[in-house]
Structure formats: structure tokens, C-alpha cells
Design an enzyme around this catalytic site. Structure first.
Site, PDB file in Angstrom:
ATOM      1  CE  LYS A 120       2.455  -2.492  -4.388  1.00 35.23           C
ATOM      2  NZ  LYS A 120       2.120  -2.057  -3.013  1.00 35.23           N
TER       3      LYS A 120
ATOM      4  CG  ASP B 281      -1.869  -1.211   1.208  1.00 34.65           C
ATOM      5  OD1 ASP B 281      -2.178  -1.715   0.114  1.00 34.65           O
ATOM      6  OD2 ASP B 281      -2.256  -1.659   2.302  1.00 34.65           O
TER       7      ASP B 281
ATOM      8  N   GLY C  78      -4.454  -4.440  -3.776  1.00 36.48           N
ATOM      9  CA  GLY C  78      -5.451  -3.408  -4.059  1.00 36.48           C
ATOM     10  C   GLY C  78      -4.719  -2.137  -4.420  1.00 36.48           C
ATOM     11  CG  HIS C  79      -2.067  -2.074  -6.966  1.00 40.03           C
ATOM     12  ND1 HIS C  79      -1.166  -2.611  -7.848  1.00 40.03           N
ATOM     13  CD2 HIS C  79      -1.780  -2.655  -5.764  1.00 40.03           C
ATOM     14  CE1 HIS C  79      -0.385  -3.480  -7.212  1.00 40.03           C
ATOM     15  NE2 HIS C  79      -0.745  -3.522  -5.951  1.00 40.03           N
TER      16      HIS C  79
ATOM     17  CD  GLN D 297       1.035  -9.169  -2.296  1.00 44.16           C
ATOM     18  OE1 GLN D 297       1.765  -9.957  -2.865  1.00 44.16           O
ATOM     19  NE2 GLN D 297      -0.215  -9.008  -2.612  1.00 44.16           N
TER      20      GLN D 297
HETATM   21  P1  GDP Z   1      -0.719   0.266  -3.526  1.00 44.68           P
HETATM   22  O1  GDP Z   1      -1.298  -1.021  -3.057  1.00 44.68           O
HETATM   23  O2  GDP Z   1       0.763   0.348  -3.295  1.00 44.68           O
HETATM   24  O3  GDP Z   1      -1.071   0.591  -4.957  1.00 44.68           O
HETATM   25  O4  GDP Z   1      -1.371   1.413  -2.618  1.00 44.68           O
HETATM   26  P2  GDP Z   1      -2.934   1.564  -2.197  1.00 44.68           P
HETATM   27  O5  GDP Z   1      -3.684   2.106  -3.339  1.00 44.68           O
HETATM   28  O6  GDP Z   1      -3.431   0.320  -1.557  1.00 44.68           O
HETATM   29  O7  GDP Z   1      -2.808   2.615  -1.009  1.00 44.68           O
HETATM   30  C1  GDP Z   1      -2.278   3.872  -1.227  1.00 44.68           C
HETATM   31  C2  GDP Z   1      -3.312   4.910  -0.774  1.00 44.68           C
HETATM   32  O8  GDP Z   1      -2.699   6.173  -0.722  1.00 44.68           O
HETATM   33  C3  GDP Z   1      -4.474   5.073  -1.741  1.00 44.68           C
HETATM   34  O9  GDP Z   1      -5.610   5.455  -1.024  1.00 44.68           O
HETATM   35  C4  GDP Z   1      -4.014   6.216  -2.653  1.00 44.68           C
HETATM   36  O10 GDP Z   1      -5.072   6.910  -3.278  1.00 44.68           O
HETATM   37  C5  GDP Z   1      -3.309   7.067  -1.637  1.00 44.68           C
HETATM   38  N1  GDP Z   1      -2.184   7.875  -2.178  1.00 44.68           N
HETATM   39  C6  GDP Z   1      -1.234   7.545  -3.087  1.00 44.68           C
HETATM   40  N2  GDP Z   1      -0.321   8.544  -3.192  1.00 44.68           N
HETATM   41  C7  GDP Z   1      -0.716   9.508  -2.329  1.00 44.68           C
HETATM   42  C8  GDP Z   1      -0.182  10.771  -1.948  1.00 44.68           C
HETATM   43  O11 GDP Z   1       0.876  11.201  -2.406  1.00 44.68           O
HETATM   44  N3  GDP Z   1      -0.867  11.460  -0.981  1.00 44.68           N
HETATM   45  C9  GDP Z   1      -2.014  11.007  -0.418  1.00 44.68           C
HETATM   46  N4  GDP Z   1      -2.616  11.742   0.513  1.00 44.68           N
HETATM   47  N5  GDP Z   1      -2.544   9.822  -0.751  1.00 44.68           N
HETATM   48  C10 GDP Z   1      -1.903   9.079  -1.688  1.00 44.68           C
HETATM   49  P1  IMO Z   2      -0.823  -4.259  -2.235  1.00 44.47           P
HETATM   50  O1  IMO Z   2      -0.391  -4.788  -3.580  1.00 44.47           O
HETATM   51  C1  IMO Z   2      -0.945  -4.659   2.076  1.00 44.47           C
HETATM   52  C2  IMO Z   2      -0.917  -8.715   3.719  1.00 44.47           C
HETATM   53  C3  IMO Z   2      -2.176  -9.128   4.465  1.00 44.47           C
HETATM   54  C4  IMO Z   2      -1.566 -10.063   5.494  1.00 44.47           C
HETATM   55  C5  IMO Z   2      -0.477 -10.766   4.703  1.00 44.47           C
HETATM   56  C6  IMO Z   2      -0.878 -12.123   4.135  1.00 44.47           C
HETATM   57  O2  IMO Z   2      -2.130  -3.567  -2.253  1.00 44.47           O
HETATM   58  O3  IMO Z   2       0.272  -3.463  -1.612  1.00 44.47           O
HETATM   59  P2  IMO Z   2      -2.491 -12.824   2.123  1.00 44.47           P
HETATM   60  O4  IMO Z   2      -3.948 -12.568   1.889  1.00 44.47           O
HETATM   61  O5  IMO Z   2      -1.601 -12.303   1.053  1.00 44.47           O
HETATM   62  O6  IMO Z   2      -2.195 -14.280   2.431  1.00 44.47           O
HETATM   63  O7  IMO Z   2      -2.138 -12.016   3.490  1.00 44.47           O
HETATM   64  O8  IMO Z   2      -0.142  -9.890   3.629  1.00 44.47           O
HETATM   65  N1  IMO Z   2      -1.124  -8.223   2.334  1.00 44.47           N
HETATM   66  C7  IMO Z   2      -1.097  -6.933   1.985  1.00 44.47           C
HETATM   67  N2  IMO Z   2      -0.960  -5.820   2.738  1.00 44.47           N
HETATM   68  N3  IMO Z   2      -1.033  -4.543   0.731  1.00 44.47           N
HETATM   69  C8  IMO Z   2      -1.122  -5.643  -0.039  1.00 44.47           C
HETATM   70  O9  IMO Z   2      -1.081  -5.591  -1.372  1.00 44.47           O
HETATM   71  C9  IMO Z   2      -1.197  -6.916   0.592  1.00 44.47           C
HETATM   72  N4  IMO Z   2      -1.328  -8.180   0.148  1.00 44.47           N
HETATM   73  C10 IMO Z   2      -1.266  -8.974   1.226  1.00 44.47           C
HETATM   74  O10 IMO Z   2      -2.807  -8.024   5.064  1.00 44.47           O
HETATM   75  O11 IMO Z   2      -0.934  -9.323   6.506  1.00 44.47           O
HETATM   76 MG    MG Z   3      -2.829  -1.684  -1.791  1.00 42.54          MG
END
Ligand code: GDP
Ligand code: IMO
Ligand code: MG
Length: 440
Positions: free
Chosen positions: A16, A13, A40-41, A223
Site C-alpha cells: 500500500k 503488507d 509498516g509501509h 493492514q
Molecule cells: P504495506 O504495508 O502494504 O505498505 O507493505 P509493506 O511495505 O509492509 O510490504 C511490502 C514489501 O514489498 C516491501 O518490502 C516493499 O518494498 C516490497 N514491494 C512493494 N512492491 C513490490 C514489487 O512490486 N516487487 C517487489 N519485489 N517488492 C515490492
Molecule cells: P500494514 O499496514 C501485516 C497483524 C499482526 C497480527 C494481527 C493483530 O503494514 O499492512 P495488532 O498488533 O494489530 O493487534 O496485531 O494483525 N497486523 C499486520 N500484519 N501488516 C500490517 O499492517 C499489520 N498490522 C497488524 O501481525 O497478526
Molecule cells: Mg506493512
């Protein structure tokens, strides 16, 4: 042009999806190479806000090919829902390709994911419950069913019948659960097969040919490196094979490691984690925890709750020890630092530079969970900037304190920061170096 891998440098998270969406305009092929819909991206661009779980974040540019590579495990129902959602919102999936070698998440994987977590009791991982872990267990255990099998009705019926016999014994004997019905699953997956068929391809050859033509390939990690099976905070990790770390990028798409020329490490300006496991810089309560979790002072609507499960993310200060470790582990050539805006309300900001374990200063995280949980962070404290930075687009326009913070992170991580994200939307970025040889 070579392949570039975008990886998460923390526990996932990091942003990416947002970074891949930004860079995909310079690439011909954007590919996911590992994990499943546990990822979840989030992408926010001129098309709106999207949460992608399987489809690469390059899907918004109609002229790019997006590939779900051999290293990904695919839940067909979830993928079709995502394709349907994109089509309904006017995003074309005409150039999406799905690897015939990718493994599938089957109904028993989701059931076992949840049942197994319950059985583990105190050893529960806190998984996403998506069935991703059990699907990788079956891949390694040579019981997996791949997309190519689904495309061949006879082969699928045979594999399903015999795998289900095995799995029903596991469901009943191990977890005390009811058996699953063969006919029901056959019917359900036969429907998926017809809907997915137009997307299925020999993606390894496709990507190899694109590479031979000199096209730029962007590999989207899922991840974070600290969730990696080999290098992460085991056993509180995910089960992806190949790993989501940069080295897995080659295997999970079918390229040789020499095709990868650059590795962009995405790091949040602080630390978050969902699920269980150690987190040395975690802030357990109080105003700093509230401010980080709710994103006080930063872009609106970006509080720290999981994109896949909605769980509140654990939050803490930037862990420089772990960041340096993951930068080396991935061969990070440059850093994309995200959510700098989320630190704008703090008077001062901490960075962990070492740990104290049993009165000794150490520069690495201890290997066992018990010792890692006893590691106390040693902090450096830097002044905050107390200004909204969401509208800044040039490094020179950032407050001095913010630039100091970025410089210190570069020193600690040992790689240059060339993208600073100051908000979730595509344009809310400061780019200091052009890594794709294109004009920005
Ligand atoms: P990923 O799994 O690495 O793609 O990241 P996620 O989408 O799960 O989580 C990143 C969160 O941060 C999301 O809610 C994005 O919309 C938010 N986000 C990404 N870049 C920024 C930023 O520079 N500032 C803020 N406030 N939110 C951001
Ligand atoms: P993105 O791509 C954050 C975490 C789960 C748990 C552990 C194992 O959005 O960054 P699993 O369901 O994979 O067997 O769970 O890994 N986890 C993540 N945490 N972002 C993710 O993906 C994750 N994918 C798995 O919360 O701790
Ligand atoms: Mg994510």
C-alpha cells in the site's frame, strides 16, 4: 475531485505504501485514517528507502498536505521518532497535520499488549506488540486519552491521574505487574505535547474544506481486509475502529461516504500473512515456500520479512476466493497488483479458486477457525513466464504468460487491474489506466 481510498485486499503488507507513494502526485491531501504504528509501509523513491508507520506515504511531495486522521491511534514517541528520521533525511514535515481527535497509545498499552498475548496462551493473536490493540480497546471502552487532551495540560493531568489509577489496578490484579509512575508519565508526555503542538489541527474541518474545494484526497488504508475486526478471519484480526476497509475511510477522516468515489484494492500476486490465524493457501515448507519468502527471481532485497517486527511472513499462492470476497467487501473499483516480479522464477503458478471442506466444494471461507483450518484449497495451475520483469513498463512488453496470469486474477477478483508493480521502487510500475484524470 472525489476521495480515493487505497486498501489492502489480503492480510496486510500488500504494498500500500508503495502504491500511495506512486499516486500521491495527483492528490492534494494524503491521509491515514485508521490503525496505529502496527502498520509498516515501505516506500522506495528518489529520496531513498523508508519504513513509515504513522506518517502517510505522501510525505515526499513537499506541496501536499499529509494528515494523520481521527481514526488513527498515535504513539507520540514513535511519531516524533518518525518525524525526526524524515527531517534528518531531508524530507519536510512542515505540511503534516495531526488530528486533535486521534487517540494516543499510552505506556500501559504497550505493556498490556505483550502481557495479554502471554496470558492468552494457545489463543495468542501474534500481535505486533505496539500497544495498538489495547489503545483501540480503551477507545471503545471510553477510557482513551486523545491528542486534544494532551494539548490541554490541566485536562491531561486529570485524565492521566484517574486513568492510571484504573490501569495500575489492572496491571497488578490482572497481570501481576508493577504499577506505573504518574509523575514519570506526566513529564514524558508533557515533553511530547510541546513537540507535537505545531502539527495538531482540526483535521476533520481541514479535509471537509479541501473536499468542498474539489481537491483530490487520497486515503491510505492500513493492514488488510482479512485482518478487519468485522470482516476478517476473526479472532486473528486487528482491533482498529474505524476499520481499515474502505468504509472506514470516511469515518476515520471525517468525510461522508459519498465523498469516496474510487477504491483501489492493493493485492500481492500471491499471499502473505504475519501473526496467527488460518491461511488456506499457505505453503509450509519446501522450495516453493523458500522461493516466495526470499523473492527469488524478483527485485533484489525484497524478501518477505515484516516491516514493523522483522518477523518472517508466512507465504502461499494467490487466494482467489478471499480476493473476490475482499474486492466486494470494499467496493474495489480497480486493482493494483504488486510483486509480480516475485513470481518470475516459477515453472507454474497456482491460484486458489475454491475450497474443499468435508468432501464438498465451497466458494467461501467457513466462519469458525476450526472449519476454516480444514478448508483445502482447490487450485488452477497456470504456466510461469521464467523471465525477469523488473524492467518492464508497458503491459504489451510483459511475457504472454504473465498477462494471462493478470487476466485470470481480474476475472476472479471481478475488477480491472490498472497498476502492476514489478519492483519496490516508485518507477517500477506498469499503469494501464489513468484513475486520477491526470496524464501519466
Ligand atoms: P504495506 O504495508 O502494504 O505498505 O507493505 P509493506 O511495505 O509492509 O510490504 C511490502 C514489501 O514489498 C516491501 O518490502 C516493499 O518494498 C516490497 N514491494 C512493494 N512492491 C513490490 C514489487 O512490486 N516487487 C517487489 N519485489 N517488492 C515490492
Ligand atoms: P500494514 O499496514 C501485516 C497483524 C499482526 C497480527 C494481527 C493483530 O503494514 O499492512 P495488532 O498488533 O494489530 O493487534 O496485531 O494483525 N497486523 C499486520 N500484519 N501488516 C500490517 O499492517 C499489520 N498490522 C497488524 O501481525 O497478526
Ligand atoms: Mg506493512
Amino acid at each position: 475531485m472525489p476521495a480515493v481510498v487505497v486498501i489492502g485486499g489480503q492480510w496486510g503488507d500488500e504494498g500500500k505504501g508503495r502504491v500511495v507513494d506512486f499516486h500521491s502526485r495527483y492528490c492534494s491531501v494524503i491521509a491515514r485514517y485508521s490503525a496505529g504504528n502496527n502498520a509498516g509501509h515501505t516506500v522506495i523513491n528518489e529520496r531513498g528507502k523508508f519504513a513509515l508507520h504513522l506518517v502517510p506515504a505522501g510525505i515526499f511531495a513537499a506541496d501536499k498536505t499529509c494528515v494523520i486522521g481521527n481514526g488513527v491511534v498515535i504513539d507520540p514517541e514513535k511519531l516524533l521518532t518518525e518525524i525526526g528520521m524524515l527531517s534528518e533525511r531531508g524530507v519536510s514535515t512542515a505540511k503534516l497535520l495531526i488530528s486533535q481527535h486521534a487517540h494516543m497509545i499510552m505506556p500501559w498499552h504497550r505493556i498490556i499488549d505483550k502481557a495479554d498475548e502471554a496470558m492468552r496462551g494457545a489463543l495468542a493473536i501474534g500481535t505486533t506488540g505496539t500497544g495498538t490493540g489495547p489503545a483501540f480497546h480503551d477507545k471503545v471502552g471510553r477510557l482513551g486519552i486523545r491528542v486534544a487532551d494532551l494539548m490541554d495540560a490541566e485536562s491531561f493531568a486529570y485524565k492521566l491521574k484517574h486513568t492510571l489509577e484504573y490501569k495500575n489496578r489492572v496491571l497488578a490484579g490482572m497481570y501481576g505487574l508493577d504499577p506505573l509512575n504518574y509523575e514519570d508519565i506526566l513529564e514524558e508526555y508533557t515533553e511530547y505535547a510541546e513537540k507535537l503542538r505545531p502539527f495538531v489541527a482540526d483535521t476533520m474541518s481541514f479535509v471537509q474544506e479541501a473536499d468542498a474545494r474539489g481537491e483530490m484526497i487520497l486515503l491510505e488504508g492500513a493492514q488488510g481486509s482479512l485482518l478487519d475486526l468485522d470482516s476478517g478471519t476473526y479472532p486473528y484480526v486487528t482491533s482498529s475502529v474505524p476499520a481499515s476497509v474502505a468504509a472506514g475511510g470516511a469515518i476515520g477522516i471525517g468525510l461522508g461516504p459519498t465523498a469516496i468515489e474510487r477504491v483501489v484494492g492493493v493485492y500481492k500476486a500471491y499471499q502473505t500473512r504475519v501473526g496467527n490465524g488460518c491461511m488456506p493457501t499457505e505453503i509450509l515448507d519446501g522450495p516453493d515456500m523458500e522461493m516466495l519468502r526470499e523473492g527469488v527471481g524478483g527485485a533484489a532485497g525484497t524478501a518477505e520479512y515484516g516491516t514493523t517486527t522483522g518477523r518472517a511472513r508466512r507465504v502461499g499462492w494467490f487466494d482467489g476466493v478471499l480476493a473476490r470476497y475482499t474486492a466486494r467487501l470494499n467496493g474495489v473499483t480497480s486493482v493494483a497488483l504488486t510483486r509480480l516480479d516475485s513470481l518470475s522464477a516459477f515453472d507454474s503458478i497456482k491460484i486458489c479458486v475454491a475450497y474443499e471442506v468435508d468432501d464438498k466444494r465451497v466458494a467461501t471461507l467457513p466462519a469458525t477457525t476450526r472449519d476454516a483450518e480444514r478448508a483445502r484449497p482447490i487450485y488452477e495451475e497456470l504456466p510461469g513466464w521464467k523471465k525477469d520483469v523488473t524492467g518492464v513498463r508497458a503491459l504489451g512488453d510483459l511475457p504472454t504468460e504473465a498477462r494471462q496470469y493478470i487476466r485470470r486474477i481480474e476475472q476472479i477478483v471481478g475488477a480491472p487491474v490498472d497498476m502492476i508493480s514489478v519492483g519496490p521502487e516508485r518507477h517500477q510500475a506498469i499503469v494501464t489506466r489513468d484513475i486520477f484524470g491526470a496524464s501519466i
